[in-house]
Design an enzyme around this catalytic site. Structure first.
Site, short mmCIF file in Angstrom:
data_model
loop_
_atom_site.label_atom_id
_atom_site.label_comp_id
_atom_site.label_asym_id
_atom_site.label_seq_id
_atom_site.Cartn_x
_atom_site.Cartn_y
_atom_site.Cartn_z
N GLU A 117 37.10 38.03 48.20
CA GLU A 117 37.85 37.58 47.02
C GLU A 117 38.58 36.28 47.31
O GLU A 117 38.61 35.37 46.47
CB GLU A 117 38.84 38.66 46.56
CG GLU A 117 38.19 39.79 45.79
CD GLU A 117 39.22 40.58 44.98
OE1 GLU A 117 39.95 39.95 44.20
OE2 GLU A 117 39.26 41.81 45.13
N HIS A 140 38.54 42.17 36.50
CA HIS A 140 38.40 43.55 36.97
C HIS A 140 38.04 44.53 35.84
O HIS A 140 37.79 45.72 36.13
CB HIS A 140 39.72 44.04 37.59
CG HIS A 140 40.13 43.32 38.84
ND1 HIS A 140 40.82 42.12 38.82
CD2 HIS A 140 39.95 43.64 40.14
CE1 HIS A 140 41.05 41.73 40.06
NE2 HIS A 140 40.55 42.62 40.88
#
Length: 280
Positions: free
Chosen positions: A144, A177
């Site tokens: 990430e 997300h």
């Protein structure tokens, strides 16, 4: 004058944040959306592939940019140990540990248990097993940050101060997300028992965007510093036995910490000297 700087700065390279986000979302969600409808063991594999996507997109953007300066910048951000301000990394870890402690203590007022200071036996996502869950946390922390710090945050920050960059990035990163809410076995899917827990997750992600931007900038845009901090945050969120209710309290504490960090680093967040000149 500033427009001329944007056109002539960055050693001839022009960042493309909108295109990057479109590609990062596309190549993440192309794995995550099918995972919603598949068995849990297959879904977890697709979840991990989607997790990798931003780092792959970021690396492709940089390698295909034709900019030696951008390629060198990525190398320095990942492997440039000299860039890391280790005292600030330690401070950031302490700050988040204090956030967790204060959240649990405050939650006691609302009837939560003191036993939250213990380590939980399992991880909050169940589809990959304990050992694989730990590996996934490590992979998430590394990939990430390579993805979002490798290209994304600079591509926004090139056009505005870091305060507004943090707002925009936090919102986009938070919504990234979204499909995980519907994939069985993920941490986000476990929040679906209560709409408040879902809202809290997305709101807290925006606030955390400010804190990790602070870690990033304080270490001269070091991805390594962000990986260390992100790994600590992921581990604490997964292994400290905080209840979902306490994590709602934690979001309030995170916002307070964010305000303090921004006020204490006003020049960092509001200066515009870097605009159009990040690679210089």
């Amino acid at each position: 004058m500033k427009e001329n700087q944007k056109n002539t700065g960055n050693k001839g390279y022009r960042y493309r944040p909108v295109y990057y986000f479109a590609m990062a979302y596309l190549f993440t969600w192309i794995f995550w959306i099918p995972a919603i409808f598949l068995p849990e063991n297959i879904a977890m594999t697709l979840m991990i592939l989607g997790l990798i996507a931003p780092a792959v997109v970021s690396t492709v953007f940089i390698l295909c940019s034709g900019s030696d300066a951008l390629k060198k910048d990525l190398k320095d951000k990942i492997f440039g140990f000299y860039k890391v301000k280790w005292l600030n990394v330690i401070l950031s870890v302490i700050v988040f540990a204090m956030i967790v402690v204060c959240s649990i203590l405050l939650s006691l007022v609302f009837g939560q248990s003191i036993n939250q200071f213990a380590f939980s036996d399992d991880f909050n996502f169940t589809g990959v097993g304990v050992a694989s869950a730990l590996v996934t946390i490590i992979i998430a922390s590394i990939l990430e940050e390579v993805g979002w710090k490798g290209y994304c945050e600079d591509s926004i920050g090139n056009y505005m101060n870091w305060f507004w960059e943090s707002v925009i990035f936090g919102a986009i990163w938070s919504f990234w997300h979204f499909p995980l809410l519907f994939i069985k076995g993920t941490y986000q899917a476990g929040l679906m028992v209560n709409p408040l827990f879902v809202v809290n997750f997305f709101v807290s992600a925006i606030a955390m965007g400010f804190i990790i931007t602070w870690v990033y900038l304080a270490s001269n845009r070091s991805i390594l510093a962000c990986i260390i901090f992100h790994l600590f945050v992921n581990f604490m969120q997964e292994k400290i036995a905080m209840t979902p209710e306490t994590k709602c309290v934690e979001t309030i504490i995170v916002f307070i910490a964010t305000v303090i960090i921004v006020i204490a680093n006003k020049d960092m967040f509001f200066e515009e000297r870097h605009v159009g000149h990040i690679l210089e």
